[in-house]
Enzyme design. Structure first.
Site, PDB file in Angstrom:
ATOM      1  N   GLU A   6      73.901   3.786 -15.053  1.00 49.04           N
ATOM      2  CA  GLU A   6      73.464   2.906 -13.970  1.00 49.04           C
ATOM      3  C   GLU A   6      73.578   3.608 -12.620  1.00 49.04           C
ATOM      4  OE1 GLU A   6      75.504  -0.812 -14.085  1.00 49.04           O
ATOM      5  OE2 GLU A   6      74.685  -1.371 -16.043  1.00 49.04           O
TER       6      GLU A   6
ATOM      7  N   ARG B 294      50.091  10.716 -13.819  1.00 45.18           N
ATOM      8  CA  ARG B 294      49.132  11.081 -14.871  1.00 45.18           C
ATOM      9  C   ARG B 294      48.847   9.925 -15.826  1.00 45.18           C
ATOM     10  NH1 ARG B 294      52.008  16.684 -16.457  1.00 45.18           N
ATOM     11  NH2 ARG B 294      53.785  15.369 -15.890  1.00 45.18           N
TER      12      ARG B 294
ATOM     13  N   LYS C 273      37.170  22.496 -20.271  1.00 46.85           N
ATOM     14  CA  LYS C 273      38.067  22.571 -21.420  1.00 46.85           C
ATOM     15  C   LYS C 273      37.868  21.361 -22.316  1.00 46.85           C
ATOM     16  CE  LYS C 273      41.965  20.470 -18.902  1.00 46.85           C
ATOM     17  NZ  LYS C 273      43.303  20.707 -18.333  1.00 46.85           N
TER      18      LYS C 273
ATOM     19  N   THR D  36      54.469  21.913 -17.194  1.00 44.31           N
ATOM     20  CA  THR D  36      54.909  22.861 -18.221  1.00 44.31           C
ATOM     21  C   THR D  36      54.287  24.237 -18.038  1.00 44.31           C
ATOM     22  OG1 THR D  36      53.101  22.248 -19.717  1.00 44.31           O
ATOM     23  CG2 THR D  36      55.149  20.991 -19.893  1.00 44.31           C
TER      24      THR D  36
END
Length: 347
Positions: free
Chosen positions: A76, A133, A229, A260
């Site tokens: 918390e 996203r 892509k 990433t």
């Protein structure tokens, strides 16, 4: 659940006085009324990015507001404001960067504390907007988490959101309160201009970043190349086409964020396969660098990775990494909001 009193050392007070003196020198051009204009608001820093908040306060010539955050063993989060906010404009500097959920709850708790303390207006300065996203559904039984976060921010009592380079422009439409989504492209291009070769082209890693790539290219007086892509699995994509000429030229690969590093790594391989010179610079507003990102970007053709400080950088040294600050941009936006001025040229 109680929070222990917050100690305030002489060293902290001296540091704040130095920041205030720096800001006064910078703000002399705003006239004799600047102390009155700036004095009736408070800038609080969450724990997500204290250096950025401190730098922003220095640009404004104010001390950071006194507050305290504690995380308990059960996970918390508790916060406390250590100075009055009644009737004052409050700015909360808190990017919702990893750990996203902890920093989001901290932002909501700070806002709730301000609301319950009768703050006049609460502005969330969220340089990096987590869950951006998740702006649409990819399947029938999925949430739109960015929309959920927007509703939570409003429910906490926040009146205005100031952010940078949202992953998707439509996120602004999830809010029923004013949202100013500024851009760090001018800040990045100023840092990049003198280091890029004259024949450098700007590379968009996918069609979603074409508008941003075009802005970079316009400011750097060059052209845009777009990578197309396709998704090969739920987590993997591959570049299928390089639209534009990169043969024999240096490349600037841009994106709004580096998480990433996979998207950028595939873009590097694609432009090299298309004949680009092994002189590649990577630029993005938000540098998260999670997982194996640094290893993936440590390609011999990559000369530098340039990001802003919207996300606090890890302390481990990385020779490729260069960080430019958006504190002057945030401070200028706050200054104009305080004066009810226009932010139009900051977009």
């Amino acid at each position: 659940m109680s929070i222990p009193p917050r100690p305030e050392s002489e060293r902290e007070l001296l540091a704040s006085d130095r920041l205030l003196a720096m800001g006064r020198r910078e703000l002399r051009g705003y006239g004799a009324g600047w102390e009155t204009m700036m004095g009736d608001f408070v800038l609080f820093a969450g724990t997500a990015n204290p250096p950025l908040a401190t730098a922003t306060a220095a640009e404004l010539g104010v001390r950071l507001g006194a507050c305290f955050t504690q995380r308990f063993p059960d996970g918390e989060t508790a916060v406390r404001l250590d100075e009055p906010v009644r009737g004052r404009d409050v700015f909360l500097v808190q990017p919702t960067a990893p750990p996203v959920n902890d920093h989001l709850v901290e932002l909501l708790a700070l806002a709730d504390a301000c609301r319950r303390s009768a703050a006049g207006r609460i502005t969330a300065v969220v340089p990096y907007f987590g869950y951006a996203r998740s702006d649409k559904r990819h399947g029938r039984r999925e949430p739109i988490t960015a929309s959920l976060v927007a509703r939570m921010i409003q429910a906490a009592g926040i009146d205005h959101v100031l952010t940078l380079d949202l992953h998707a422009a439509q996120i602004e439409g999830f809010f029923q309160i004013p949202v100013d989504a500024l851009t760090a492209v001018p800040t990045l291009t100023r840092a990049l201009r003198d280091r890029l070769s004259p024949d450098t082209v700007v590379v968009s890693p996918d069609t979603g970043r074409v508008k941003t790539a075009t802005d970079f290219a316009h400011r750097l007086n060059t052209t845009v190349v777009v990578l197309h892509k396709r998704r090969t699995s739920g987590t993997e994509t591959e570049v299928t086409h390089v639209v534009g000429d990169v043969a024999g030229r240096a490349c600037l690969i841009i994106d709004d964020m580096i998480s990433t590093g996979g998207t950028i790594a595939r873009a590097v391989e694609a432009v090299l396969a298309a004949g680009a010179r092994p002189e590649i610079t990577v630029a993005a507003t938000h540098g998260l660098f999670v997982g194996e990102a640094r290893r993936l970007l440590a390609h011999e053709a990559v000369r530098a990775v340039v990001v802003t400080d919207t996300v606090a950088c890890a302390e481990q040294p990385w020779p490729l990494l260069e960080v430019v600050s958006v504190a002057p941009l945030l401070a200028e936006a706050i200054r104009r909001l305080r004066a009810d001025g226009s932010l139009g040229d900051l977009y």
